[in-house]
Design an enzyme around this catalytic site. Structure first.
Site, PDB file in Angstrom:
ATOM      1  N   GLY A 135       0.820  -1.199   0.000  1.00  7.80           N
ATOM      2  CA  GLY A 135       0.000   0.000   0.000  1.00  7.80           C
ATOM      3  C   GLY A 135       0.856   1.252   0.000  1.00  7.80           C
ATOM      4  O   GLY A 135       1.940   1.274  -0.580  1.00  7.80           O
ATOM      5  N   CYS A 136       0.399   2.274   0.671  1.00  4.34           N
ATOM      6  CA  CYS A 136       1.114   3.550   0.740  1.00  4.34           C
ATOM      7  C   CYS A 136       2.506   3.371   1.339  1.00  4.34           C
ATOM      8  O   CYS A 136       2.646   2.878   2.457  1.00  4.34           O
ATOM      9  CB  CYS A 136       0.306   4.530   1.576  1.00  4.34           C
ATOM     10  SG  CYS A 136       1.179   6.044   1.989  1.00  4.34           S
TER      11      CYS A 136
END
Length: 222
Positions: free
Chosen positions: A54-55
């Site tokens: 993800g981020c």
């Protein structure tokens, strides 16, 4: 602004990860027997793990907490565009994932322990997203540097699925490491430099606190 849903850890997942940590710690002590290995040589050795979860702002800050992790570099990998920019990667058309190169000392932390941290750091059952961060650039992926890393990654994915640690099957991609493009300077140490930003307070901080609770015995001294 990015938003994510924080996924609670199941008791099965936590139990399995603690088991991994106990086995890995025992192996580390055995492998680092002072009668057979020069500690000066061991302590100078480093290795690299590359994860996408993800981020990368979240992943970077989580892995920076672990004892034995020397540095974490945010960047892009797994795609077909050379020298991509953040703006290009966010379109989802470069094939790249937001990822982190984790430089670590295997005498202090094992690859198995880093894999355990990877599965805690995000929800590996979400395909091409983490919460509200949607797109292939946010996919769950392990980019292995050698056959041993590939073997370990596939082993733990199978074990977690067999144990039913998650309510759904793991969709984590396991791919060979290729070219890694370091992200722009403002992405490095993002949380530390932007702690007052809403995303840092609403997303990164809660995930970081939960991560620290799980790995409280493996954190750097503050």
């Amino acid at each position: 602004m990015r938003l994510q849903r924080i996924i609670p850890y199941s008791s099965r997942l936590t139990f399995f990860l603690l088991f991994v940590l106990s086995i890995s710690c025992a192996q580390t002590k055995s492998d680092n027997n002072l009668d057979t290995v020069d500690p000066k040589i061991v302590n100078q050795a480093t290795d690299t793990a590359t994860f996408a979860a993800g981020c990368f702002w979240c992943v970077e800050e989580q892995f920076k907490q672990l004892e034995g992790v020397i540095s974490v570099i945010s960047g892009y990998t797994g795609g077909h565009v050379r020298n991509p920019t953040y703006r290009q990667v966010t379109t989802g058309r470069t094939g790249h994932a937001e990822a982190c190169n984790i430089i670590y000392n295997p005498a202090e932390i094992s690859y198995d322990e880093l894999l355990a941290a990877f599965f805690v750091a995000h929800d590996p059952t979400q395909l091409n997203r983490q919460g509200a961060d949607v797109g292939t650039q946010y996919r769950s992926a392990i980019f292995y540097h050698d056959d041993n890393q590939k073997k370990r990654a596939n082993f733990y994915i199978k074990q977690l699925d067999d144990e039913g640690a998650y309510s759904k099957k793991i969709v984590t991609e396991v791919s060979p490491y290729d070219k890694f493009y370091e992200a722009e300077d403002y992405h490095q140490d993002y949380y530390i430099n932007n702690m007052s930003e809403p995303y840092c307070q609403m997303v990164i901080q809660p995930k970081l606190e939960k991560f620290k609770k799980v790995f409280k015995g493996k954190l750097k001294q503050e």
